[in-house]
Enzyme design. Structure first.
Site, mmCIF file in Angstrom:
data_model
loop_
_atom_site.group_PDB
_atom_site.id
_atom_site.type_symbol
_atom_site.label_atom_id
_atom_site.label_comp_id
_atom_site.label_asym_id
_atom_site.label_seq_id
_atom_site.Cartn_x
_atom_site.Cartn_y
_atom_site.Cartn_z
ATOM 1 N N SER A 1 41.105 59.163 50.272
ATOM 2 C CA SER A 1 40.526 58.306 49.236
ATOM 3 C C SER A 1 39.499 59.016 48.368
ATOM 4 O O SER A 1 39.085 58.486 47.338
ATOM 5 C CB SER A 1 39.878 57.068 49.871
ATOM 6 O OG SER A 1 38.677 57.408 50.529
ATOM 7 N N LYS B 1 32.259 57.038 50.951
ATOM 8 C CA LYS B 1 32.565 56.534 49.616
ATOM 9 C C LYS B 1 31.399 56.809 48.670
ATOM 10 O O LYS B 1 30.281 57.107 49.099
ATOM 11 C CB LYS B 1 32.833 55.021 49.665
ATOM 12 C CG LYS B 1 34.084 54.622 50.423
ATOM 13 C CD LYS B 1 35.343 55.028 49.685
ATOM 14 C CE LYS B 1 36.590 54.517 50.396
ATOM 15 N NZ LYS B 1 36.842 55.226 51.659
#
Length: 239
Positions: free
Chosen positions: A159, A197
């Site tokens: 990701s 993230k």
């Protein structure tokens, strides 16, 4: 720079000798003081402290260690109060009692490195359960991390590929509970799942943003997310 466990052991040995001169802590006492599961962890920590020049094995004295120096944050205060002299600890060290090897020349400053604990794996994808056990240590260049407490995590997932973070990479994290918008952080969600993230704010909420268009940005209330540190470096091995 020492890892937290290495520093704890060094200070425990030094403090025990100051409080009870000539009465060394046993391996069981050191293991319990550091909350380790086995004595093998103590052996590894003692070896690491010797390699970094904080302790040494004494020649011609069976089962003896000498504390040569303390970390700067502790050594300065110790010297002001009473003057620091090497602390000799004797105990059952088994194979560690062999004479010390010949001193090795110090590496050039640009090659200096420190040991950083690898605490487990973290998702760069769908969050996975947080892992908080020290798996092993990794050698990291000093200039990569600077000051503060650090740990490392192995990346699982894709990701964050557009931020240059790939599956299988090892990321270096500076421990801390705050972050600025745009920082890449270790986020603990609902005290159960950890993910890597980019940190954003959406009004009163927190947004965890992927660097891959295949993944959606996830929005959470501020009470559901805890920042566990921010990215300061990355190590990649080519096979």
């Amino acid at each position: 720079m020492l890892t937290r466990k290495q520093q704890e052991l060094l200070l425990f040995i030094h403090g025990t000798n100051e409080g009870n001169p000539g009465v060394p802590p046993s391996f069981d006492e050191m293991k319990d003081a550091l909350d380790l599961a086995s004595k093998s962890g103590i052996h590894r920590l003692i070896t690491a402290l010797e390699e970094r020049g904080f302790i040494r094995r004494l020649p011609n004295r069976a089962r003896a260690l000498e504390v040569i120096k303390l970390p700067e944050a502790y050594a300065g205060a110790s010297q002001v109060r009473r003057g620091f002299s090497p602390t000799v600890i004797e105990g059952s060290l088994g194979k560690l009692a062999s004479p010390p090897p010949a001193p090795k020349p110090a590496p050039p400053a640009e090659a200096a490195s420190v040991a950083v604990p690898v605490m487990g794996r973290i998702a760069a994808g769908v969050p996975i359960s947080a892992i908080q056990n020290n798996m092993h240590d990794i050698s990291v260049p000093v200039e990569m991390i600077g000051s503060g407490e650090h740990y490392a995590l192995e990346i699982k997932g894709d990701s964050m590929i557009e931020a240059g973070i790939l599956d299988g990479d090892t990321v270096i994290i500076r421990n801390g509970s705050t972050a600025s918008p745009g920082d890449i952080v270790v986020a603990l969600i609902d005290d159960e799942e950890a993910t890597l993230k980019r940190f954003r704010r959406k009004g009163a909420s927190i947004a965890l943003e992927a660097a891959n268009p295949a993944y959606e940005t996830r929005i959470f209330g501020p009470d559901r997310v805890k920042i566990q540190g921010r990215l300061v470096g990355l190590i990649r091995r080519y096979h």
